[in-house]
Design a protein around this motif. Structure first.
Motif: not given
Length: 405
Positions: A251-269
């Protein structure tokens, strides 16, 4: 695999991190792998911490995901006890707590989670514990050896497994659950009621709709007080109130989080060079019908394998049928899919202590919960995956092999 891919950093040191590192080598990646973690041990599996490890029947070495030698053979830079403190996406660098800087071409978050600590006055007192690590397990085991009475705050899976273990060790156990029943988020009421009966038959005192507000220590005893002022006197308190994803760095690095790190179906943020897997990752799951963070042994391994393959250039997607298992009072419980209260249930009674409950929507099996039915629940999994209508009469017919449906 791109020749420009020279350095992969894995944050975390649990099961997901271990499988990610193993998969990278297994897929032929020969570049640098760094693993930074607050753990001091070779990566280990956590399910036995509430069961055999707590009871002293399973040793720490047997919990290792891979043996110490096999882990060493992966040839990784292992920064044990030195977790990351920041991530600079622009410079593609990770700063560790000891000020070490690691460059990455790909970064994989396998940071897992930590026990939720409810706002209870006295939760930090001696004798009050959460269970997540080997160190937690050792501390609880030492104190439980001399305890007569154990109070568990939280009627979820970890709390109930600890209740089972403590009861088998001859302890008097009370479970205090703030919701109206145990396992309210994961089991329909009739199945949760059956599980409660299993515990009650072993002497576990489960009290629902009890919100713990305060814990006091008087001499060698702990007093656990609820919202009505009712007191439970005990020797040991174990809080099992859920898991919080360790997503703060992302989250501090600016990645979307929603009670966890949000990833696509390939596990990529959102950042194509950063991936996440395991307890910390939130992804869309078609069986759940939306975003979900899966906390299971299956997910920690399988999602990490997919993430590692994608990190080195493979094309893969992860959309598993959720599977969860538990052992309580000698009873094996397995869940496939996402059981919900609104679904219709049909139960196949296979014996005095065994049953398989199917959860249906429009005559299609969408989830199943098996109690001491390992063979039948595997057949139920195939029914869920097939997605075709079935008759209730066929599901409960003991003369009909489920694999033929």
């Amino acid at each position: 695999m791109s020749a420009a891919l020279r350095s992969i950093v894995i944050l975390g040191g649990g099961q997901a991190a271990a499988w990610a590192a193993h998969t990278l080598r297994d897929q032929g990646y020969s570049g640098d792998i760094s693993m930074a973690t607050d753990e001091l041990h070779v990566p280990y599996e956590r399910p036995e911490l509430s069961k055999g490890a707590l009871a002293g029947t399973v040793n720490a070495q047997s919990l290792q995901v891979f043996s110490s030698q096999a882990f060493a053979d992966l040839g990784i830079r292992w920064y044990r006890g030195v977790p990351a403190s920041s991530v600079n996406r622009q410079e593609k660098r990770v700063m560790l707590r000891d000020s070490t800087q690691l460059h990455y071409d790909k970064l994989l978050f396998c940071t897992g989670g930590r026990p939720l600590r409810p706002a209870i006055d006295g939760i930090d007192l001696p004798g009050v514990h959460t269970l997540r690590t080997l160190e937690d397990c050792d501390r609880i085991a030492r104190e439980m050896a001399s305890a007569e009475h154990v109070c568990i705050v939280g009627g979820g899976w970890v709390g109930l497994e600890v209740a089972s273990t403590a009861t088998a060790m001859g302890k008097r156990v009370v479970v205090l659950e703030s919701n109206s029943r145990i396992c309210q988020r994961t089991l329909p009421s009739d199945i949760a009621g059956h599980l409660r009966d299993i515990h009650a038959a072993r002497g576990v005192d489960i009290r629902a709709s009890v919100a713990v507000k305060q814990i006091e220590r008087i001499a060698n005893r702990l007093l656990v007080k609820d919202q009505s002022g009712v007191v439970v006197e005990t020797d040991l308190v174990i809080v099992g109130a859920g898991l919080v994803a360790n997503d703060e760095l992302a989250a501090q690095a600016g990645l979307p989080c929603a009670r966890g790190i949000v990833v696509n179906p390939s596990c990529v943020t959102l950042d194509p060079d950063i991936l996440a897997a395991g307890d910390v990752a939130v992804s869309h799951n078609s069986w759940a019908g939306g975003l979900i963070r899966l906390e299971s042994w299956q997910n920690a391994m399988e999602q990490a394998v997919v993430a590692a393959k994608v990190a080195i250039g493979s094309h893969a997607c992860y959309d598993p049928l959720p599977w969860f298992w538990s052992e309580q009072h000698g009873t094996n419980i397995q869940i496939y899919g996402m059981p919900r209260e609104a679904q219709r249930s049909v139960t196949r009674h296979t014996g005095d202590s065994s049953r398989l409950t199917f959860m249906l929507e429009a005559d299609v099996v969408v989830a199943a919960v098996g109690v001491n039915t390992p063979k039948e629940v595997r057949a139920a999994r195939k029914l869920i995956e097939a997605g075709k209508p079935v008759r209730d009469a066929d599901l409960i017919n003991l003369n009909l092999n489920l694999s033929t449906l």
